[in-house]
Design a protein around this motif. Structure first.
Motif, short mmCIF file in Angstrom:
data_model
loop_
_atom_site.label_atom_id
_atom_site.label_comp_id
_atom_site.label_asym_id
_atom_site.label_seq_id
_atom_site.Cartn_x
_atom_site.Cartn_y
_atom_site.Cartn_z
N PRO A 80 0.80 -1.23 0.00
CA PRO A 80 0.00 0.00 0.00
C PRO A 80 0.83 1.28 0.00
CG PRO A 80 -0.53 -1.41 1.91
CD PRO A 80 0.58 -2.07 1.18
N TYR A 81 2.11 1.19 0.34
CA TYR A 81 2.91 2.41 0.47
C TYR A 81 3.55 2.87 -0.85
CZ TYR A 81 2.52 1.49 5.46
OH TYR A 81 2.03 1.26 6.72
N ASN A 82 3.54 2.02 -1.86
CA ASN A 82 4.16 2.36 -3.15
C ASN A 82 5.55 2.95 -3.00
OD1 ASN A 82 2.21 1.61 -5.05
ND2 ASN A 82 0.93 3.33 -4.34
N ILE A 83 6.38 2.28 -2.23
CA ILE A 83 7.67 2.91 -1.94
C ILE A 83 8.64 2.85 -3.12
CG2 ILE A 83 7.50 2.69 0.56
CD1 ILE A 83 9.19 0.37 0.53
N GLU A 84 9.42 3.90 -3.18
CA GLU A 84 10.37 4.12 -4.28
C GLU A 84 11.69 3.41 -3.98
OE1 GLU A 84 10.94 6.48 -7.83
OE2 GLU A 84 9.18 6.42 -6.53
N LEU A 85 12.03 3.37 -2.68
CA LEU A 85 13.35 2.89 -2.28
C LEU A 85 13.23 2.22 -0.91
CD1 LEU A 85 16.36 3.39 -3.31
CD2 LEU A 85 16.42 5.29 -1.67
N ILE A 86 13.94 1.08 -0.78
CA ILE A 86 14.05 0.45 0.55
C ILE A 86 15.46 0.70 1.06
CG2 ILE A 86 14.11 -1.73 1.82
CD1 ILE A 86 12.06 -2.87 -0.09
N CYS A 87 15.57 1.28 2.25
CA CYS A 87 16.88 1.54 2.85
C CYS A 87 17.09 0.57 3.99
CB CYS A 87 16.94 2.96 3.40
SG CYS A 87 16.64 4.21 2.14
N LEU A 88 18.06 -0.33 3.84
CA LEU A 88 18.39 -1.23 4.95
C LEU A 88 19.32 -0.45 5.88
CD1 LEU A 88 19.20 -4.54 3.00
CD2 LEU A 88 16.96 -3.62 3.70
N ALA A 89 18.98 -0.40 7.15
CA ALA A 89 19.78 0.37 8.10
C ALA A 89 19.97 -0.48 9.36
CB ALA A 89 19.09 1.70 8.42
N GLY A 90 21.01 -1.31 9.32
CA GLY A 90 21.22 -2.22 10.44
C GLY A 90 20.22 -3.36 10.43
N TYR A 91 19.73 -3.72 9.25
CA TYR A 91 18.80 -4.85 9.11
C TYR A 91 19.63 -6.12 9.00
CZ TYR A 91 14.96 -7.71 7.28
OH TYR A 91 14.01 -8.68 7.08
N MET A 92 19.43 -7.05 9.94
CA MET A 92 20.36 -8.16 10.08
C MET A 92 19.99 -9.43 9.31
SD MET A 92 22.72 -6.78 11.73
CE MET A 92 23.80 -8.12 12.25
N LYS A 93 18.89 -9.39 8.54
CA LYS A 93 18.55 -10.59 7.76
C LYS A 93 19.10 -10.43 6.34
CE LYS A 93 15.24 -12.89 10.32
NZ LYS A 93 15.81 -12.43 11.57
N ILE A 94 19.57 -11.53 5.80
CA ILE A 94 20.01 -11.50 4.40
C ILE A 94 18.77 -11.50 3.51
CG2 ILE A 94 21.22 -12.81 2.60
CD1 ILE A 94 23.10 -13.78 4.92
N ILE A 95 18.77 -10.58 2.56
CA ILE A 95 17.62 -10.42 1.66
C ILE A 95 17.76 -11.42 0.51
CG2 ILE A 95 16.59 -8.74 0.05
CD1 ILE A 95 16.25 -7.51 2.57
N THR A 96 16.67 -12.02 0.09
CA THR A 96 16.76 -12.99 -1.01
C THR A 96 16.23 -12.37 -2.31
OG1 THR A 96 14.58 -14.02 -0.97
CG2 THR A 96 16.17 -14.77 0.70
N ASP A 97 16.35 -13.16 -3.37
CA ASP A 97 15.93 -12.69 -4.70
C ASP A 97 14.47 -12.28 -4.74
OD1 ASP A 97 18.37 -12.83 -5.77
OD2 ASP A 97 18.12 -14.83 -6.64
N LYS A 98 13.66 -12.84 -3.88
CA LYS A 98 12.22 -12.50 -3.92
C LYS A 98 12.04 -11.00 -3.71
CE LYS A 98 9.05 -15.19 -3.10
NZ LYS A 98 8.10 -15.78 -3.72
N LEU A 99 12.68 -10.47 -2.68
CA LEU A 99 12.57 -9.02 -2.43
C LEU A 99 13.38 -8.23 -3.46
CD1 LEU A 99 12.81 -8.21 1.39
CD2 LEU A 99 11.26 -7.19 -0.25
N ILE A 100 14.57 -8.72 -3.74
CA ILE A 100 15.47 -7.98 -4.65
C ILE A 100 14.81 -7.82 -6.03
CG2 ILE A 100 17.69 -8.09 -5.89
CD1 ILE A 100 18.77 -9.49 -3.31
#
Ligand code: GRF
Length: 190
Positions: A80-100
């Motif tokens: 719902p937020y239609n975000i333009e950019l995701i900023c990881l800031a001390g996010y400790m989980k490895i992101i996978t291809d699904k999000l990328i």
């Protein structure tokens, strides 16, 4: 100026989140944090976001069958937020291809070293052990490898003979708080 909606992902203290939220208060800053996501419901940074009337969301990976389903849950929250950019800031989980793949070239991270040096954890002690004369911080695009994507901006910080991991981390963190907002400006002010 029309501000572009961005999301910030955290896992703990959230001092970089704080610097981004504060930067957004300037009317000429090109972004606005519209939601904060954390994998950790106890992340201190969530409180600062709430105090600033920013929506916060948390999901516990343990409640999902696997990382894929977890990231589907995150995508559903973000939709719902239609975000333009995701900023990881001390996010400790490895992101996978699904999000990328759902946010191509639109996920960035801050890392407390001059990448490609010292990917991963304990960067400051490793920089000292390697007898570096400078360290610093990097904002980079996120790909499926840890701390690996193309570098967007970096700031270097001199290492003094008297520095230890604690003093160095404080100096680098101060630089991070300038670098992350500057990188968002670089990417979004077009
Ligand atoms: C920062 O040093 C950042 O570079 C690293 O994790 C730390 C997070 O600190 N990825 P904070 O939660 O923003 O205070």
């Amino acid at each position: 100026m029309i501000k572009k909606p961005i999301g910030v992902f955290i896992s703990g203290r959230g001092s970089n989140l704080e610097s981004i939220i504060n930067a957004c208060k300037d009317e000429n800053f090109p972004a606005k944090v519209v939601c904060v996501f954390s994998d950790n419901a106890n992340a201190e940074g969530l409180q600062f976001a709430s105090k600033n009337n920013i929506d916060t969301h948390t999901l516990d990976l343990n409640n999902f069958e696997d990382k894929g389903h977890y990231e589907e849950g995150i995508l559903k929250l973000l939709k719902p937020y239609n975000i333009e950019l995701i900023c990881l800031a001390g996010y400790m989980k490895i992101i996978t291809d699904k999000l990328i793949n759902s946010f191509p070239n639109r996920i960035i991270n801050i890392h407390p070293s001059l990448l490609p040096k010292f990917k991963g954890l304990n960067t400051h002690q490793r920089a000292l052990d390697a007898q570096e004369v400078e360290s610093g911080c990097s904002v980079h695009y996120v790909n499926s490898k840890v701390d690996d994507g193309k570098i967007i901006m970096q700031t270097s910080v001199a290492i003094e003979k008297t520095d230890n991991a604690d003093t160095l981390s404080k100096k680098v963190l101060k630089a991070e708080h300038e670098l992350y907002p500057a990188s968002i400006i670089k990417l979004l002010r077009k």
